[in-house]
Structures are given as C-alpha cells and as structure tokens.
Design a protein around this motif. Structure first.
Motif, PDB file in Angstrom:
ATOM      1  N   TYR A 198       0.862  -1.192   0.000  1.00 27.86           N
ATOM      2  CA  TYR A 198       0.000   0.000   0.000  1.00 27.86           C
ATOM      3  C   TYR A 198       0.896   1.239   0.000  1.00 27.86           C
ATOM      4  O   TYR A 198       1.857   1.330   0.756  1.00 27.86           O
ATOM      5  CB  TYR A 198      -0.889  -0.014   1.245  1.00 27.86           C
ATOM      6  N   LYS A 218      -9.762  14.011  -0.542  1.00 27.36           N
ATOM      7  CA  LYS A 218      -9.255  13.033   0.412  1.00 27.36           C
ATOM      8  C   LYS A 218      -8.472  13.826   1.446  1.00 27.36           C
ATOM      9  O   LYS A 218      -7.256  13.986   1.351  1.00 27.36           O
ATOM     10  CB  LYS A 218      -8.356  12.031  -0.320  1.00 27.36           C
ATOM     11  N   THR A 223      -9.521   1.595  -2.989  1.00 24.17           N
ATOM     12  CA  THR A 223      -8.162   1.078  -3.151  1.00 24.17           C
ATOM     13  C   THR A 223      -7.847   0.102  -2.032  1.00 24.17           C
ATOM     14  O   THR A 223      -7.395  -1.015  -2.267  1.00 24.17           O
ATOM     15  CB  THR A 223      -7.151   2.236  -3.149  1.00 24.17           C
ATOM     16  N   ALA A 224      -8.099   0.523  -0.794  1.00 21.94           N
ATOM     17  CA  ALA A 224      -7.794  -0.352   0.337  1.00 21.94           C
ATOM     18  C   ALA A 224      -8.722  -1.564   0.319  1.00 21.94           C
ATOM     19  O   ALA A 224      -8.284  -2.704   0.462  1.00 21.94           O
ATOM     20  CB  ALA A 224      -7.937   0.423   1.634  1.00 21.94           C
TER      21      ALA A 224
HETATM   22  C1  COI Z   1      -8.024   3.892   0.303  1.00 20.15           C
HETATM   23  O1  COI Z   1      -8.872   3.121  -0.162  1.00 20.15           O
HETATM   24  O2  COI Z   1      -6.864   3.945  -0.127  1.00 20.15           O
HETATM   25  C2  COI Z   1      -8.351   4.787   1.374  1.00 20.15           C
HETATM   26  O3  COI Z   1      -7.811   5.845   1.395  1.00 20.15           O
HETATM   27  C3  COI Z   1      -9.217   4.361   2.455  1.00 20.15           C
HETATM   28  C4  COI Z   1      -8.515   4.598   3.727  1.00 20.15           C
HETATM   29  C5  COI Z   1      -9.226   5.605   4.528  1.00 20.15           C
HETATM   30  C6  COI Z   1      -8.167   3.360   4.436  1.00 20.15           C
END
Ligand code: COI
Length: 355
Positions: free
Chosen positions: A134, A195, A301-302
C-alpha cells in the motif's frame, strides 16, 4: 524531473511474517519534499523511515491542513512490480490540494516520487495472494503560525506499507450500519470530494459505534436532507437493483474513487447497465424488502471490492443475497485484481511498471 537525493537505511528492518493486516508495518524508506512560497517544491529526498521533526505550531496540527492518497503496488508472476492508475491519484491529490489551499504538485513529479520509492523498497512488495504494497502519499501544510491563512510552507511525503485485506472478513461479505445521526463533513461546497484527513476524523465516532455493535462500517447519508446515500467509510458503494447497477452520482460530497471509476468502465464495456444517480435510503430499503436488491458492494483502493452481506438501519437487519458474494461483485473483484496483479492482460493502459 525531480533531483531525488537518496540516503539508504544502514540496517534494513526484518520483514513481517504472518498476517499483514492493514497499515501496521512500514518499509525501510520514505519520500519527503518541501514547498515554500516563492521557491516552489524543493529538496526531494528519500530517507530512512522514521519520525519527522514538527513545530508544535504547525498548521497541520491545529487546522487539519492534510490531504492524502491511497494506491497499491503489486508483484506480477514475472517478478515485475506495477502500480494501478497512478496518474489518477496524482490528479485527485491536486484536486484535494486546490480545495484545501495546499500547493499543487506536477503529476509527473508525484509519479516519479512514488515509483522511485517503491523501486527502492521493491523487496517489501508481499508475495502472498491478496497482498500488496500500500502506497500512502500525503501532504501537510506546515506553517508555524496560529493565524488561519493559506499555506506558505508544505511537506509532501510518501510512505509504504505491506498489506493484506482491509477488512478482517477478506472477500466475505461485510455488515454495514446505515447512519442516521452523524454526517460526514461533506455538504455541497464542502470537502466531501477530497481526500482530506478531516473527513475521516469526523467519521470516526459513527464508525466506532458501528464496530462496537459488530458491524464493519457505516453507510453515510447526505448531510442536508439525510435521505440520499453517499458512501461507506472507506469506500464508494454500488447496488445491483433489478438487473441494473446503481451508484451514487458524484454530486460534490462524494469521493471520486478510482476503483469506482474503473468498475463503471468495465461494466459499461461489458454491456451491463450502470446508472450514476442519486439514490435514497428509502429506495434501498424498498429494494431490500421486495427482494429486488440483488447485490451490494463497496469499491476502494484499500477495500478493492468488498461485498456487503447485511445492512442495518433503525435497529432492523436486512440480509443481501443470502449473505453471500454475488456474481457481479466476484466478477469485478477478479477483473480488477487480475489487472492489478498482471494475471489479466491490461488492455486499457491502467498499469505502470515500476523500474
Ligand atoms: C483507500 O482506499 O486507499 C483509502 O484511502 C481508504 C482509507 C481511509 C483506508
């Protein structure tokens, strides 16, 4: 092009063993760069991962001058490391920066910072199925003054974390609480489409309440009329109702997700009808009651694609698709993760090799 000065760590850290979870471990290095009004971005550097010195008067600490992105790097079976649509993240960071009066960053510089760091720490990209590295780029305003003004000094950083799935459920369907009381700080004209850390800070109370009751996250309703569905805590949301995929339209208060956009494109190319429109919680409840809600899932994404197996509202529980992952959610998960990990040929120029 950035002139990145690299200072390598003396003793590389041991890599984590066992379950990675999400965002618990960090790699050996991080990227950092400063911005000063009148000078622009300068001093691009990669240094060992660690604490950063900060003034206690920093505008990031007092007034929440912070924006971030989330991306993932994947290892392909040929041993290549690749990113998914990094230019989209670069553009979205600039849209957040514009809203929070933070300095914008040339998209090529954003991508160069990310690729140089990921390349240096490429042996941290995990190899187990369902894992990835990530990437968390972020920017803070760092003026040392308590007046509330635009930003004159800022810092852009990138940190990396080897991760597994975001939810402990993995690809098993999650339960989502529909929140009636708290709202995100996200009315029209607000920061909902960005964001920024503040959006997430304001969402924690409801998220905590949902977790205490055993649900994964909350589904937010709009801040004005409290009737339109917006998004889930860390992902956009999609429903399949009567054969049609419906997702809340980007009305200014919703994050323009890159996974959301990719899913819409894939579905449309396959001839599956997708409607981006406003959808009320009453419409969702009716579809849950009369059985026309065939599937629901989150995109991010996460979270990648996270099937939703249950909605809870006003103390009543509604099960979706017998609590099982549906056909469309499974297909989107396979397609998106297939492209990201190189198992499916990328015909849309969405991936970028890190080298
Ligand atoms: C992501 O999906 O990358 C996000 O930013 C969600 C995050 C708040 C965990």
């Amino acid at each position: 092009m950035l002139d990145i000065k690299i200072t390598k760590i003396e003793t590389p850290k041991a890599k984590p063993t066992g379950a990675l979870g999400f965002g618990k471990y960090f790699t050996d290095h991080m990227f950092m760069m400063d911005f000063d009004e009148g000078i622009g971005w300068h001093d691009a550097r990669i240094i060992p991962y660690g604490p950063i010195p900060m003034s206690p008067a920093s505008s990031a600490l007092h007034y929440g001058a912070e924006i971030f992105e989330g991306m993932k790097a994947y290892l392909t079976k040929e041993g290549k490391v690749q990113l998914f649509r990094p230019y989209e993240n670069a553009k979205r960071l600039n849209s957040s920066a514009e809203r929070l009066c933070l300095p914008e960053l040339p998209v090529e510089d954003f991508v160069e910072a990310v690729t140089t760091l990921v390349n240096l720490d490429r042996d941290w990209v995990p190899t187990e199925p369902g894992t990835s590295l990530y990437v968390r780029p972020f920017m803070i305003g760092d003026d040392h003054s308590l007046g509330v003004h635009g930003v004159h000094h800022a810092i852009f950083m990138v940190i990396l974390s080897p991760v597994g799935s975001y939810y402990k459920e993995g690809l098993n369907p999650v339960s989502i609480l529909i929140e009636r009381d708290d709202v995100r700080v996200a009315g029209k004209g607000g920061t909902g489409y960005t964001k920024c850390g503040g959006n997430y800070a304001a969402s924690t109370r409801a998220g905590k309440k949902a977790e205490l009751k055993g649900y994964s996250q909350v589904l937010w309703l709009d801040a004005v009329e409290r009737k339109y569905i917006e998004e889930v805590g860390s992902m956009n949301v999609m429903f399949k109702i009567n054969g049609e995929v419906v997702t809340p339209a980007l009305v200014g208060s919703i994050l323009p997700g890159i996974t959301r956009k990719s899913c819409i494109q894939i579905l449309q190319e396959e001839g599956i009808p997708v409607s981006e429109r406003r959808i009320t919680v009453d419409e969702l409840l009716k579809a849950l009651e009369d059985g026309t809600l065939e599937e629901a899932w989150g995109t991010g994404t996460a979270a990648v694609i996270s099937p939703i197996g249950k909605f809870v509202v006003d103390g009543k529980e509604f099960v979706v698709n017998n609590g099982e992952i549906g056909k469309v959610s499974q297909h989107l998960y396979d397609e998106i993760t297939g492209i990201q990990s190189g198992k499916i040929k990328d015909t849309r120029d969405w991936t970028l090799e890190v080298k």
